[in-house]
Write a protein that holds these residues in place. Sequence first.
Motif, PDB file in Angstrom:
ATOM      1  N   ILE A  61       1.661   0.409  16.744  1.00 41.23           N
ATOM      2  CA  ILE A  61       2.243   1.921  16.636  1.00 41.23           C
ATOM      3  C   ILE A  61       1.990   2.434  17.903  1.00 41.23           C
ATOM      4  O   ILE A  61       1.203   2.303  18.618  1.00 41.23           O
ATOM      5  N   ASP A  62       3.121   3.560  17.987  1.00 46.49           N
ATOM      6  CA  ASP A  62       2.968   4.408  19.172  1.00 46.49           C
ATOM      7  C   ASP A  62       2.204   5.528  18.902  1.00 46.49           C
ATOM      8  O   ASP A  62       1.306   5.846  17.808  1.00 46.49           O
ATOM      9  N   GLU A  63       1.956   6.370  19.999  1.00 48.54           N
ATOM     10  CA  GLU A  63       0.989   7.558  20.022  1.00 48.54           C
ATOM     11  C   GLU A  63       0.908   8.496  18.786  1.00 48.54           C
ATOM     12  O   GLU A  63      -0.010   8.790  18.271  1.00 48.54           O
ATOM     13  N   THR A  64       2.236   8.834  18.609  1.00 48.68           N
ATOM     14  CA  THR A  64       2.541   9.905  17.587  1.00 48.68           C
ATOM     15  C   THR A  64       2.153   9.268  16.166  1.00 48.68           C
ATOM     16  O   THR A  64       1.592   9.937  15.619  1.00 48.68           O
ATOM     17  N   THR A  65       2.414   8.122  15.960  1.00 47.67           N
ATOM     18  CA  THR A  65       2.037   7.482  14.658  1.00 47.67           C
ATOM     19  C   THR A  65       0.692   7.257  14.613  1.00 47.67           C
ATOM     20  O   THR A  65       0.406   7.506  13.474  1.00 47.67           O
ATOM     21  N   PHE A  66      -0.096   6.973  15.675  1.00 48.30           N
ATOM     22  CA  PHE A  66      -1.418   6.657  15.614  1.00 48.30           C
ATOM     23  C   PHE A  66      -2.242   7.906  15.207  1.00 48.30           C
ATOM     24  O   PHE A  66      -2.943   8.097  14.207  1.00 48.30           O
ATOM     25  N   LYS A  67      -1.558   9.276  15.705  1.00 49.33           N
ATOM     26  CA  LYS A  67      -2.404  10.446  15.532  1.00 49.33           C
ATOM     27  C   LYS A  67      -2.014  10.748  13.894  1.00 49.33           C
ATOM     28  O   LYS A  67      -3.057  11.306  13.513  1.00 49.33           O
ATOM     29  N   ARG A  68      -0.927  10.606  13.451  1.00 46.86           N
ATOM     30  CA  ARG A  68      -0.672  10.763  12.088  1.00 46.86           C
ATOM     31  C   ARG A  68      -1.256   9.935  11.387  1.00 46.86           C
ATOM     32  O   ARG A  68      -2.159  10.394  10.212  1.00 46.86           O
ATOM     33  N   LYS A  69      -1.600   8.426  11.772  1.00 49.38           N
ATOM     34  CA  LYS A  69      -2.618   7.833  10.971  1.00 49.38           C
ATOM     35  C   LYS A  69      -3.902   8.114  10.667  1.00 49.38           C
ATOM     36  O   LYS A  69      -4.409   8.156   9.657  1.00 49.38           O
ATOM     37  N   VAL A  70      -4.434   8.605  11.832  1.00 46.78           N
ATOM     38  CA  VAL A  70      -5.926   9.322  11.848  1.00 46.78           C
ATOM     39  C   VAL A  70      -5.858  10.409  10.896  1.00 46.78           C
ATOM     40  O   VAL A  70      -6.825  10.346   9.924  1.00 46.78           O
ATOM     41  N   GLU A  71      -4.832  11.214  10.982  1.00 48.42           N
ATOM     42  CA  GLU A  71      -5.101  12.511  10.116  1.00 48.42           C
ATOM     43  C   GLU A  71      -4.868  12.009   8.647  1.00 48.42           C
ATOM     44  O   GLU A  71      -5.303  12.586   7.629  1.00 48.42           O
ATOM     45  N   HIS A 108       0.930  -1.173   0.087  1.00 53.07           N
ATOM     46  CA  HIS A 108      -0.040  -0.032   0.066  1.00 53.07           C
ATOM     47  C   HIS A 108       0.701   1.257  -0.060  1.00 53.07           C
ATOM     48  O   HIS A 108       1.664   1.392   0.712  1.00 53.07           O
ATOM     49  N   GLY A 109       0.528   2.173  -1.062  1.00 50.64           N
ATOM     50  CA  GLY A 109       1.222   3.254  -1.046  1.00 50.64           C
ATOM     51  C   GLY A 109       1.289   4.293   0.055  1.00 50.64           C
ATOM     52  O   GLY A 109       2.229   5.082   0.565  1.00 50.64           O
ATOM     53  N   VAL A 110       0.056   4.200   0.868  1.00 48.39           N
ATOM     54  CA  VAL A 110       0.195   4.895   2.156  1.00 48.39           C
ATOM     55  C   VAL A 110       1.087   4.890   3.093  1.00 48.39           C
ATOM     56  O   VAL A 110       1.379   5.361   4.386  1.00 48.39           O
ATOM     57  N   THR A 111       1.884   3.551   3.127  1.00 52.14           N
ATOM     58  CA  THR A 111       3.244   3.470   3.791  1.00 52.14           C
ATOM     59  C   THR A 111       4.310   4.667   3.888  1.00 52.14           C
ATOM     60  O   THR A 111       4.821   4.690   4.779  1.00 52.14           O
ATOM     61  N   GLU A 112       4.207   5.422   2.534  1.00 52.94           N
ATOM     62  CA  GLU A 112       5.010   6.566   2.546  1.00 52.94           C
ATOM     63  C   GLU A 112       4.724   7.451   3.660  1.00 52.94           C
ATOM     64  O   GLU A 112       5.524   8.447   4.060  1.00 52.94           O
ATOM     65  N   GLU A 113       3.676   7.465   4.310  1.00 55.24           N
ATOM     66  CA  GLU A 113       3.385   8.559   5.319  1.00 55.24           C
ATOM     67  C   GLU A 113       3.458   8.027   6.562  1.00 55.24           C
ATOM     68  O   GLU A 113       3.301   8.577   7.612  1.00 55.24           O
ATOM     69  N   ASN A 114       4.245   6.900   6.852  1.00 57.87           N
ATOM     70  CA  ASN A 114       4.956   6.277   8.137  1.00 57.87           C
ATOM     71  C   ASN A 114       3.723   6.152   9.116  1.00 57.87           C
ATOM     72  O   ASN A 114       3.424   6.572  10.199  1.00 57.87           O
ATOM     73  N   VAL A 115       2.661   5.108   8.542  1.00 56.36           N
ATOM     74  CA  VAL A 115       1.565   4.955   9.210  1.00 56.36           C
ATOM     75  C   VAL A 115       1.780   3.551  10.014  1.00 56.36           C
ATOM     76  O   VAL A 115       0.885   3.246  10.729  1.00 56.36           O
TER      77      VAL A 115
END
Length: 347
Positions: free
Chosen positions: A201-211, A64-71
């Motif tokens: 994933i940690d909290e920072t990555t989780f917030k990024r994932k949601v966004e 999945h290309g979305v892995t570029e977003e570090n999710v």
Amino acid sequence: MLNLKIEPLKKEFIDIAWKRLNNLTKPQGSLGRLEEIASRVVAIYEDAMPEIKKKAVLVFASDHGVTEENVSAYPKEVTAQMVFNFLRGGAGINVLARHAGADVLVVDVGVDYDFSEINGLIKKKVVKGSGNIAKGYALSRDDAIKSVDIGIELVRECYSRGYNLFATGEMGIGNTTVSSAVVSVLTNSDVEEVTGRGTGIDETTFKRKVEVIKRAIEINKPDASDPIDVLAKVGGPEIGAIAGVVLGCASLRVPVIVDGFISTAGALIAYCINPLVKDYIFASHNSVEKGHKKALDFMGLKPLLDLNLRLGEGTGATLAMTVIEASLKIYREMSTFEEAGVSKNDK
């Protein structure tokens, strides 16, 4: 794809099943959901004494290309590495499939890796990794339809070879992100309600994932009334293939056991195409991923197990396979009161 003939279960077979279940040497209803499972299996097969012949776990792999977003906690290279692990028989799904007596069929529908000719790998690559949904569509509409058709065709091929019980599985770094997007749109739920921590994933990555998911939905504007549009814009090929498996099983009147969150996102696509598929789906377990329950509730499905699983691969579905087989063995092999010469409770 859209012309598949899917029919509701026939009450006459449900009645046949319950007549036998209520006459087995036990208090009525004492085996709980095992009896409910058996009655539905009888109605699915339209056979008063059905038999499970061969079992298959279809594991679809895609990047999945979305892995570029570090999710994700893992790099995308893990997808291809795990495909090799599946083929060697060393993954969790291989162990549980051996326990269940099921065959694992590994299918490349979108891995960003060029596999050579490898014994056991089914090559059905639609794309080399889906597009980054934070920047555009995951798939073209044609590729989305193609991924669904692959699932349908594989089920038909396996059915022709004697398989009549199927479980769904998947592998793909980043696929909880796209699954959350699919479930959010189709169930009209807030992204926060359907997004979990995936591989841990940690909290920072989780917030990024949601966004990232919110941005993907805003940019791509998937149409909730058109499940193929949702699949194309924010889904992925393994989700489409799993939707195809569900549709194919329903059209052939065979049960399909759906695994965790990603597999359920695929089942949700199939359900939104044709709600009658619900009769043929067994929800295997309740995943730790919170979006899973949202999707199951939307379809009115109740999971068989709750073991805090979040591995995917088809592991929960394969465990549930043993429960379904046990329910059918009870139905087929347990004596009736007449056969056992046991007096019934006439009150």
